[in-house]
Scaffold this active site. Sequence first.
Site, mmCIF file in Angstrom:
data_model
loop_
_atom_site.group_PDB
_atom_site.id
_atom_site.type_symbol
_atom_site.label_atom_id
_atom_site.label_comp_id
_atom_site.label_asym_id
_atom_site.label_seq_id
_atom_site.Cartn_x
_atom_site.Cartn_y
_atom_site.Cartn_z
ATOM 1 N N HIS A 237 42.013 23.815 87.307
ATOM 2 C CA HIS A 237 43.124 23.489 86.680
ATOM 3 C C HIS A 237 44.482 22.779 86.746
ATOM 4 C CE1 HIS A 237 44.991 24.737 82.531
ATOM 5 N NE2 HIS A 237 44.421 25.368 82.751
ATOM 6 N N ARG B 54 39.121 19.444 78.395
ATOM 7 C CA ARG B 54 38.386 20.505 78.400
ATOM 8 C C ARG B 54 37.345 21.277 78.225
ATOM 9 N NH1 ARG B 54 41.983 26.660 77.872
ATOM 10 N NH2 ARG B 54 42.887 25.854 79.582
ATOM 11 N N ARG C 100 47.423 27.914 74.687
ATOM 12 C CA ARG C 100 48.730 27.068 74.994
ATOM 13 C C ARG C 100 48.333 25.888 75.712
ATOM 14 N NH1 ARG C 100 49.143 32.587 76.427
ATOM 15 N NH2 ARG C 100 47.432 32.610 75.791
ATOM 16 N N THR C 101 47.542 25.864 76.474
ATOM 17 C CA THR C 101 47.041 24.040 77.111
ATOM 18 C C THR C 101 47.233 23.285 76.190
ATOM 19 O OG1 THR C 101 46.097 25.212 79.110
ATOM 20 C CG2 THR C 101 46.074 23.289 78.851
ATOM 21 N N LYS D 195 25.751 18.376 64.834
ATOM 22 C CA LYS D 195 25.033 17.696 64.549
ATOM 23 C C LYS D 195 24.167 17.125 65.710
ATOM 24 C CE LYS D 195 27.258 16.707 60.430
ATOM 25 N NZ LYS D 195 28.560 14.826 59.548
HETATM 26 C C1 NCD Z 1 43.702 30.007 81.705
HETATM 27 C C2 NCD Z 1 42.128 28.442 81.717
HETATM 28 O O1 NCD Z 1 41.970 28.763 80.643
HETATM 29 O O2 NCD Z 1 41.931 28.236 82.560
HETATM 30 N N1 NCD Z 1 44.612 30.060 80.813
HETATM 31 C C3 NCD Z 1 45.133 28.949 81.198
HETATM 32 O O3 NCD Z 1 45.633 27.342 80.721
HETATM 33 N N2 NCD Z 1 46.328 29.223 80.766
HETATM 34 C C4 NCD Z 1 43.543 31.189 82.822
HETATM 35 C C5 NCD Z 1 41.767 31.495 81.147
HETATM 36 O O4 NCD Z 1 41.830 31.813 80.419
HETATM 37 O O5 NCD Z 1 42.344 33.490 81.855
#
Ligand code: NCD
Length: 326
Positions: free
Chosen positions: A132, A104, A54-55, A82
Amino acid sequence: MKHLLSIADLGADGIADLLTLTDSFVEISSRSIPKVPVLRGKTVASLFFEDSTRTRLSFETAARRLSADVISFSVSTSSLNKGESVRDTVETIEAMGVDALVVRHGCAGVPQQITSWFEGSVINAGDGWHEHPTQALLDTYTIRQHRGSLRGLRVLIVGDVKHSRVARSNMEAFTMLGASVTLVAPGTLLPPNTKSWPVETSHDLDACLGDADIVYLLRMQQERQEDALVPSLREYATDFGLDRGRMARLSPDALVMHPGPMNRGVEIAADVVEDPRCVVIDQVRNGVPVRMAVLFLLLGSNSHLAEAHSGEPDETGRPKGSRIDA
Ligand code: NCD
């Protein structure tokens, strides 16, 4: 503001302004053509070293709705396999003319580190157990949408707090906006340093449920747990899972939230997801306009920003912010 690395970068006033700006983008997202040309000519690259559904989709949708070009970088098909370093990868992407990186990474601090190698804006889309920030923003937006304000609300953040960047960013955002937060978890899933945090802690979900306004469930993050921190997932679900029995004791106007991905049957029972108090889908829906607001704040021009900030109706009766497509 150039980067969004943590909730502290915004502060309470910055969060409030961003939520107001998000209202404009919610209106734009509801149109038959939910697209405005405010970031035309800008390029946003998503650089995800960790899995995401989703992010990543939400940021890429947000960038496209603002008419930015989007580059999507997938670690599994990149030269990182690589042996190329993160720095060389970032400098390579920068040389292609990118204005913002959405990052991320499994290690805390990587987005911050990237700011010293990259000229443009960096947005933290989750770094290790650390932060986050856009998740916290879309969660505060969702609470505000349902309850008007966070002031005075009692929020329980339940589950694997220790490994959760969502818990850290949300705890900070919620308390900044006047909510009181209790972290509810077995001792093994609470970090050792909570004494310095502006929160209470509890090991007893049933004792806290009765007067909760928000129950925010965290995913059991087994990929981050080196040792077994709970006797078994079944026991965890019995003590800390939100099931129908616990829902019956929750107030009728309480909200149940989860950042996703959900482990149905562990932290949340399948039928709880169908309860009208569960607003998980609203959280996902709000992710797009919140991230449009973040991208616009970092990359949009000041004149557009001033206009979008003003929620007053213009001569057509639409919020002035909606005229950024004029
Ligand atoms: C979270 C994450 O990846 O930090 N999910 C998200 O971004 N909606 C929480 C998780 O992975 O549990």
